[in-house]
Each structure stands twice: as structure tokens, then as C-alpha cells.
Motif scaffolding. Structure first.
Motif, PDB file in Angstrom:
ATOM      1  N   GLY A 144      68.387  20.131 -56.365  1.00  9.15           N
ATOM      2  CA  GLY A 144      68.809  18.789 -56.802  1.00  9.15           C
ATOM      3  C   GLY A 144      67.953  17.455 -56.603  1.00  9.15           C
ATOM      4  N   LYS A 145      66.362  18.146 -56.652  1.00  6.81           N
ATOM      5  CA  LYS A 145      65.420  16.864 -57.079  1.00  6.81           C
ATOM      6  C   LYS A 145      65.438  16.915 -58.596  1.00  6.81           C
ATOM      7  CE  LYS A 145      64.536  15.417 -52.234  1.00  6.81           C
ATOM      8  NZ  LYS A 145      65.116  14.621 -52.457  1.00  6.81           N
ATOM      9  N   ALA A 146      64.924  16.240 -59.065  1.00  8.88           N
ATOM     10  CA  ALA A 146      64.268  15.696 -60.588  1.00  8.88           C
ATOM     11  C   ALA A 146      62.936  15.518 -60.748  1.00  8.88           C
ATOM     12  CB  ALA A 146      65.223  14.720 -61.760  1.00  8.88           C
ATOM     13  N   ALA A 147      62.336  15.577 -61.221  1.00 12.84           N
ATOM     14  CA  ALA A 147      60.701  15.971 -62.611  1.00 12.84           C
ATOM     15  C   ALA A 147      60.283  15.475 -63.325  1.00 12.84           C
ATOM     16  CB  ALA A 147      60.173  17.218 -61.710  1.00 12.84           C
ATOM     17  N   VAL A 148      59.323  15.084 -63.486  1.00  7.28           N
ATOM     18  CA  VAL A 148      58.828  15.424 -65.253  1.00  7.28           C
ATOM     19  C   VAL A 148      57.047  15.460 -64.552  1.00  7.28           C
ATOM     20  CG1 VAL A 148      57.373  13.528 -66.408  1.00  7.28           C
ATOM     21  CG2 VAL A 148      59.442  13.093 -65.731  1.00  7.28           C
ATOM     22  N   VAL A 149      56.897  16.530 -65.994  1.00 10.49           N
ATOM     23  CA  VAL A 149      55.965  17.665 -66.037  1.00 10.49           C
ATOM     24  C   VAL A 149      54.645  17.005 -66.701  1.00 10.49           C
ATOM     25  CG1 VAL A 149      54.818  19.367 -65.003  1.00 10.49           C
ATOM     26  CG2 VAL A 149      56.075  18.790 -64.055  1.00 10.49           C
ATOM     27  N   GLY A 150      53.991  16.551 -66.810  1.00 10.33           N
ATOM     28  CA  GLY A 150      53.355  16.523 -68.060  1.00 10.33           C
ATOM     29  C   GLY A 150      52.065  18.022 -68.717  1.00 10.33           C
ATOM     30  N   GLY A 151      51.872  17.827 -70.092  1.00  6.57           N
ATOM     31  CA  GLY A 151      51.505  19.036 -70.209  1.00  6.57           C
ATOM     32  C   GLY A 151      51.947  20.648 -70.251  1.00  6.57           C
ATOM     33  N   ALA A 152      53.745  20.313 -70.677  1.00 15.36           N
ATOM     34  CA  ALA A 152      54.247  21.278 -69.574  1.00 15.36           C
ATOM     35  C   ALA A 152      54.334  22.334 -71.247  1.00 15.36           C
ATOM     36  CB  ALA A 152      55.571  20.980 -69.130  1.00 15.36           C
ATOM     37  N   GLN A 157      52.630  24.755 -72.062  1.00 16.26           N
ATOM     38  CA  GLN A 157      51.066  25.726 -72.161  1.00 16.26           C
ATOM     39  C   GLN A 157      50.735  26.059 -70.506  1.00 16.26           C
ATOM     40  OE1 GLN A 157      48.471  26.111 -74.746  1.00 16.26           O
ATOM     41  NE2 GLN A 157      47.837  24.039 -74.753  1.00 16.26           N
ATOM     42  N   GLY A 158      49.642  26.709 -69.782  1.00 13.27           N
ATOM     43  CA  GLY A 158      48.759  27.034 -68.940  1.00 13.27           C
ATOM     44  C   GLY A 158      49.419  26.388 -67.286  1.00 13.27           C
ATOM     45  N   ILE A 159      48.390  25.222 -66.643  1.00 11.53           N
ATOM     46  CA  ILE A 159      48.873  24.946 -65.937  1.00 11.53           C
ATOM     47  C   ILE A 159      50.273  24.077 -65.765  1.00 11.53           C
ATOM     48  CG2 ILE A 159      48.154  23.238 -63.880  1.00 11.53           C
ATOM     49  CD1 ILE A 159      45.277  24.052 -64.561  1.00 11.53           C
ATOM     50  N   GLY A 160      50.438  23.362 -67.063  1.00 15.22           N
ATOM     51  CA  GLY A 160      51.986  21.884 -66.745  1.00 15.22           C
ATOM     52  C   GLY A 160      53.060  23.115 -67.171  1.00 15.22           C
ATOM     53  N   TYR A 161      53.020  23.970 -67.786  1.00 14.97           N
ATOM     54  CA  TYR A 161      53.751  25.415 -67.894  1.00 14.97           C
ATOM     55  C   TYR A 161      54.739  25.408 -66.795  1.00 14.97           C
ATOM     56  CZ  TYR A 161      57.136  29.219 -69.239  1.00 14.97           C
ATOM     57  OH  TYR A 161      57.850  30.582 -69.353  1.00 14.97           O
ATOM     58  N   ALA A 162      53.023  26.248 -65.518  1.00 15.62           N
ATOM     59  CA  ALA A 162      53.684  26.970 -64.706  1.00 15.62           C
ATOM     60  C   ALA A 162      53.784  26.065 -63.244  1.00 15.62           C
ATOM     61  CB  ALA A 162      51.909  27.721 -63.890  1.00 15.62           C
ATOM     62  N   VAL A 211      54.343  14.564 -62.387  1.00 15.26           N
ATOM     63  CA  VAL A 211      52.804  15.192 -62.037  1.00 15.26           C
ATOM     64  C   VAL A 211      52.286  14.471 -63.236  1.00 15.26           C
ATOM     65  CG1 VAL A 211      52.430  17.801 -62.415  1.00 15.26           C
ATOM     66  CG2 VAL A 211      54.135  17.248 -61.130  1.00 15.26           C
ATOM     67  N   ASN A 212      51.359  14.239 -63.198  1.00 16.67           N
ATOM     68  CA  ASN A 212      50.421  13.823 -64.236  1.00 16.67           C
ATOM     69  C   ASN A 212      49.440  14.471 -64.336  1.00 16.67           C
ATOM     70  OD1 ASN A 212      51.507  10.648 -64.477  1.00 16.67           O
ATOM     71  ND2 ASN A 212      50.926  11.038 -62.430  1.00 16.67           N
ATOM     72  N   ASN A 213      49.747  15.273 -65.473  1.00 13.27           N
ATOM     73  CA  ASN A 213      48.687  16.320 -66.363  1.00 13.27           C
ATOM     74  C   ASN A 213      48.739  16.378 -67.892  1.00 13.27           C
ATOM     75  OD1 ASN A 213      47.662  19.290 -66.360  1.00 13.27           O
ATOM     76  ND2 ASN A 213      49.453  19.731 -67.441  1.00 13.27           N
ATOM     77  N   ASP A 214      47.758  17.114 -68.413  1.00 14.10           N
ATOM     78  CA  ASP A 214      47.122  16.666 -70.026  1.00 14.10           C
ATOM     79  C   ASP A 214      46.175  17.080 -69.975  1.00 14.10           C
ATOM     80  OD1 ASP A 214      48.959  15.860 -72.208  1.00 14.10           O
ATOM     81  OD2 ASP A 214      46.648  14.676 -72.148  1.00 14.10           O
ATOM     82  N   GLY A 215      45.753  17.737 -71.228  1.00  8.73           N
ATOM     83  CA  GLY A 215      44.866  18.095 -72.160  1.00  8.73           C
ATOM     84  C   GLY A 215      43.150  17.382 -71.179  1.00  8.73           C
ATOM     85  N   ARG A 226      57.320  11.786 -54.392  1.00  8.72           N
ATOM     86  CA  ARG A 226      56.255  12.078 -54.864  1.00  8.72           C
ATOM     87  C   ARG A 226      54.645  12.375 -56.487  1.00  8.72           C
ATOM     88  NH1 ARG A 226      57.802  12.508 -50.463  1.00  8.72           N
ATOM     89  NH2 ARG A 226      57.923  14.149 -49.065  1.00  8.72           N
ATOM     90  N   ILE A 227      54.482  11.920 -56.066  1.00  3.75           N
ATOM     91  CA  ILE A 227      53.289  11.785 -57.900  1.00  3.75           C
ATOM     92  C   ILE A 227      52.081  12.693 -57.475  1.00  3.75           C
ATOM     93  CG2 ILE A 227      51.610  10.589 -58.453  1.00  3.75           C
ATOM     94  CD1 ILE A 227      53.402   7.646 -58.251  1.00  3.75           C
ATOM     95  N   VAL A 228      51.595  14.115 -58.270  1.00  2.69           N
ATOM     96  CA  VAL A 228      50.570  14.557 -58.256  1.00  2.69           C
ATOM     97  C   VAL A 228      50.097  14.678 -59.219  1.00  2.69           C
ATOM     98  CG1 VAL A 228      50.203  17.313 -57.466  1.00  2.69           C
ATOM     99  CG2 VAL A 228      52.196  15.948 -56.334  1.00  2.69           C
ATOM    100  N   ASN A 229      48.807  14.149 -59.154  1.00  2.00           N
ATOM    101  CA  ASN A 229      47.749  14.028 -60.478  1.00  2.00           C
ATOM    102  C   ASN A 229      46.725  15.268 -60.536  1.00  2.00           C
ATOM    103  OD1 ASN A 229      48.145  10.950 -60.883  1.00  2.00           O
ATOM    104  ND2 ASN A 229      47.120  11.068 -59.259  1.00  2.00           N
TER     105      ASN A 229
END
Length: 260
Positions: free
Chosen positions: A7-15, A17-22, A90-94, A138-141
């Protein structure tokens, strides 16, 4: 362990491949609706299709460049329009290019600041009102171990991600009473394509000698897996992480040589 993310909704960067995909895959597997963000549309669509097929969760690919202010606004607006809420960012990128600090001009510095720091500022600024409306956020960098243990040639990343840690700590204090947490993860050596780019002899090839050299520097004698970063993100994103905020975690197989 059921993490109560259904029921929660998330935004994931760099998604794509790699860590973002996982991270995106695990959040979706735990029942969250997930917006996947990356710059290139085709691999992003492929990643979204795989996650959707594996998990059955709602998945929204958003091709965007987080270095652009307008794209940051569009990312959050698109996720909110699709999911009618936003709980996890989730703030994630290269990472910016490697090189000696004296070699980088103002253009390189500006690109690094936009990619690593200002994207976090802008996306968080857009996301917080939606989290505040839910009484949950929840903000995770995702940064890197080099932010805490600097290395030569990593200066663009170190300087800008150090800014992220300072920003995150301050934001955590300002939002703590509202049920919104802000934390930062600094991964060590993780088995992604970036290992070969940074440590391979030709910047492309991952070989046995390279891996053996890296593993000798890690007390656990192995590199980490993207899923091991994703597991911590999912925990921090869940109700079980409600009392953890303003923290910086090094996930590195024991490599960081520091008491703190």
C-alpha cells in the motif's frame, strides 16, 4: 520478514540496473508500488517489465535526468498522479567522473553538484509535502564509502555527497516530529558494473585479478551484493525503521577503518 510496505508508494532513482534495480525490486516484492527512474528509456522499460513480472506490483518507469530541475519536479508529480501518494524516496544515481581535483573546471563541478546534491534537494523538496499529508515518509540517500573515507580521484563525488550527508542530517532534524525520516547509506565495494569502471585496468573489464585485489582489502574477503544494500533500504523504509533518522550507514564488509 513482512515489512508492512504493502500500500506504500516509492520513487527509486538509478533503477534500471545495479543497486537501484535491486532496491526497486525488493520494495516491489514487499508490496509497494514503485516508480523507477533512470535516464535511458529502453533499459528502464526492460527493468520495469522484469520487476512487474517478478513481483506483480504496480511499477511505473519514468525516464528523466535528475540533473534537471524540471525533471525532478516531473518525477514526483508523475508518481503522485499514478499512485495518489508518495511514502518513500530513494535518491540514487551514478557518480561523476574520476580524476584529480585540479583537472576539473567549473562545468564539471556544476554537473557534479546538480547530479549528486541538487537532485537530492529538489526531489526531497517535492516529496516532503506528499509524505507530510500521509503522516509517514522515508527518504534514503545512496552515496558511497568514499564519502566517509575519501580516496584520491574521487573528489567530485566526495565533496558533493558530503553535502548530501549534511543536508540529510539537517533535514532529519526539521522533519523528525512529523514521522518523516531521512537517512544515508554509504556502500563499499558492491558487485555492479561500476567496479570494473573504477578498478578495471581498461575501465571496462572485470577480471579475476581485479576482484582478488579488491577482496583482499575487505575484511569479509568478498564484495557486497546489490541486494544487501536493498535490504537495508527496505528496512529503513518500513515501519520498523521509524525511530532511525539522521543516520549514516557504511555497508562495506568491515572495510571502513574508523571507530565511528
Amino acid at each position: 520478514m513482512e515489512l508492512s510496505l504493502r500500500g506504500k508508494a516509492a520513487v527509486v532513482g538509478g533503477a534500471s540496473q545495479g543497486i537501484g534495480y535491486a532496491i526497486a525490486h525488493l520494495l516491489a516484492a514487499e508490496g509497494a508500488a514503485v516508480a523507477l527512474v533512470a535516464r535511458h528509456a529502453e533499459p528502464l522499460a526492460d527493468a520495469a517489465a522484469r520487476i512487474r513480472a517478478d513481483t506483480g506490483s504496480t511499477v511505473l518507469p519514468i525516464a528523466a535526468d535528475i540533473r534537471r530541475a524540471g525533471d525532478c519536479e516531473r518525477i514526483v508529480a508523475s508518481a503522485a498522479a499514478e499512485f495518489k501518494r508518495l511514502d518513500v524516496l530513494v535518491n540514487n544515481d551514478g557518480a561523476p567522473p574520476l580524476g584529480l581535483l585540479g583537472e576539473f573546471d567549473d562545468t564539471a563541478w556544476d554537473k557534479a553538484v546538480q547530479q549528486n546534491l541538487m537532485s537530492v534537494v529538489r526531489l526531497s523538496r517535492q516529496a516532503v509535502p506528499l509524505m507530510r499529508a500521509n503522516g509517514f515518509g522515508r527518504i534514503v540517500n545512496i552515496t558511497a564509502l568514499s564519502t566517509l573515507q575519501p580516496m584520491p580521484r574521487f573528489g567530485l563525488s566526495v565533496a558533493t555527497w558530503a553535502g548530501v550527508i549534511g543536508y540529510a542530517k539537517t533535514l532529519s532534524l526539521e522533519l523528525a516530529a512529523e514521522g518523516i525520516t531521512v537517512n544515508t547509506i554509504c556502500p563499499g565495494r558492491i558487485a555492479t558494473g561500476r567496479l570494473a569502471k573504477v578498478f578495471g585496468s581498461d575501465g571496462q573489464t572485470e577480471d579475476a585479478d581485479m576482484l582478488a585485489r579488491i577482496e583482499r582489502e575487505i575484511p569479509m574477503r568478498r564484495v557486497g551484493q546489490p541486494g544487501e544494500i536493498a535490504g537495508l533500504v527496505a528496512f529503513l523504509a518500513s515501519p520498523y525503521g521509524a525511530y532511525i533518522t539522521g543516520s549514516t550507514f557504511h555497508v562495506d564488509g568491515g572495510r571502513r577503518a574508523s571507530l565511528l
